[in-house]
Scaffold this motif. Sequence first.
Motif, PDB file in Angstrom:
ATOM      1  N   ILE A  18       0.836  -1.210   0.000  1.00 31.31           N
ATOM      2  CA  ILE A  18       0.000   0.000   0.000  1.00 31.31           C
ATOM      3  C   ILE A  18       0.871   1.259   0.000  1.00 31.31           C
ATOM      4  N   PHE A  19       0.258   2.359  -0.394  1.00 32.53           N
ATOM      5  CA  PHE A  19       0.992   3.621  -0.528  1.00 32.53           C
ATOM      6  C   PHE A  19       1.505   4.098   0.831  1.00 32.53           C
ATOM      7  N   ILE A  48       7.917  -5.366  11.968  1.00 36.22           N
ATOM      8  CA  ILE A  48       7.321  -6.264  10.967  1.00 36.22           C
ATOM      9  C   ILE A  48       7.966  -6.037   9.597  1.00 36.22           C
ATOM     10  N   ALA A  49       8.222  -4.789   9.273  1.00 35.93           N
ATOM     11  CA  ALA A  49       8.852  -4.486   7.974  1.00 35.93           C
ATOM     12  C   ALA A  49      10.236  -5.135   7.907  1.00 35.93           C
ATOM     13  N   LYS A 101      10.954  -5.339   4.002  1.00 38.41           N
ATOM     14  CA  LYS A 101      10.290  -4.334   3.167  1.00 38.41           C
ATOM     15  C   LYS A 101      10.441  -2.965   3.815  1.00 38.41           C
ATOM     16  N   ILE A 102      10.392  -1.943   2.995  1.00 39.49           N
ATOM     17  CA  ILE A 102      10.370  -0.590   3.561  1.00 39.49           C
ATOM     18  C   ILE A 102       8.900  -0.152   3.641  1.00 39.49           C
ATOM     19  N   ALA A 103       8.486   0.245   4.833  1.00 44.04           N
ATOM     20  CA  ALA A 103       7.103   0.706   5.010  1.00 44.04           C
ATOM     21  C   ALA A 103       7.052   2.220   4.816  1.00 44.04           C
ATOM     22  N   ILE A 106      11.583   2.171   7.773  1.00 45.46           N
ATOM     23  CA  ILE A 106      10.443   3.084   7.609  1.00 45.46           C
ATOM     24  C   ILE A 106      10.849   4.322   6.824  1.00 45.46           C
ATOM     25  N   ASP A 107      10.013   4.655   5.867  1.00 53.29           N
ATOM     26  CA  ASP A 107      10.236   5.882   5.100  1.00 53.29           C
ATOM     27  C   ASP A 107       9.125   6.875   5.485  1.00 53.29           C
TER      28      ASP A 107
END
Length: 422
Positions: A128-129, A145-146, A151-153, A200-201
Amino acid sequence: MEEYLELISDGLYKFRGGKLFIEGVCAEDICREFGTPVYVYSSSYIKRQIEKLRSAFKTACPLICYSMKANGNMSILNLIRKAGCGIDIVSAGELAKALRVGFSAEKIVFAGVGKTKQEIVDGLTANIFLFTVESVEELKTIQQIARQLKKIASVSLRINLDIDVDTHHYTKTSKKETKFGMPVEQVGSIIRSREKFSYIDVKGIHFHLGSNIKISGVYVQALERLKDFLKELNFMPSVIDIGGGFGIHYRKEHLEKIESFGKNICNCFLKNFSGSTMIIEPGRFIVGNSGILLTTVIYNKRTPHRNFLIVDSGMNDLIRPALYNSYHEIVPVKKKDCCTVYDIVGPVCETGDFLGKDRMLPADLKPGDFLAVMSAGAYGFSMSSNYNGRPRAAEVIVSGDTVKCCRRRETIQDLWKLEKTL
Ligand code: PLP
């Protein structure tokens, strides 16, 4: 009455030959064909509202993320998707529905104060965005979790600006004593230490002031406050999400016109955040006045104290009057002289079960006559329940001269289909 219908529905609801029409379809015919209670939506109205938003906000050209909680019927969602909108969701259920209807992940924003780990996994897996982060605790969980999922959230931080708005107490969401968003200091410290959150971004800042807000001034105030805050931090996010809450007419109350509402917000936005993308998350504005609830009179009950119209829709179908003391206009589907004062109440065993109080309606209304509860397209069906063993209403959608069922009426058997007698 005509003036009122014009005001709320842009001419899509009107009396013709003494009968209420939704676009080209007669309300009475809908009652006879589909039964009552039935929610009716005008598809043209929804499309027009989206166009109005686009035009009012054209200088900032925002991504419109329709707030699914207002009305999650999949036919309506599909209409809104086809009009180019994204979507604002608050649960795994809404995420699954959005994906099923075909919303692309890069137009999905996920808010809510209590996202579970599984919901975060679902959002990350779907790419998701943005997650709209509502607490430091949630941010840490997303990071964890990321990392596990490699993954980068992408997130926006929901800031609680402690701004009061003129709306019902229950729908104010930006006062510091509410559960929503994070206090300014916490957002500041996250931004300063964002390098620590390696998965996180922090793309955006989000605020949502409340619901059914009638003037643009509070959004301007929020944007100004946000500008000062971000300037101090020397941080310019690529996304500013100003939430939803744009008000609609339920009666002839004062409401700033959407053209100036949008223009004022955009002017302030472009002055302060010209390099950022704006997101807006309207729910009620898009669907609120697209819908009505049609209901049948069961009894015209007279007592020495009150006149009651007991109808076949109750607070389980439309909880807004009971929950927020909200006003919904109630009109007979056949035009008649309205000269008797009634309370219009449902069959549910609660004193709070009313749809309208002290309303002028025809004296001779009798069992089997139909009434329309107006402005019921937002937070109507989506907040409905089976309370008192009442199957949920049907939903139909009108497009020009055609009407189609988009959710069948629940049956009595549906009431126990998930239960077991042990
Ligand atoms: N965005 C957020 C975060 C919300 O909480 C809500 C409503 O509660 C909305 C958007 C939609 O609000 P409205 O239907 O008033 O536009």
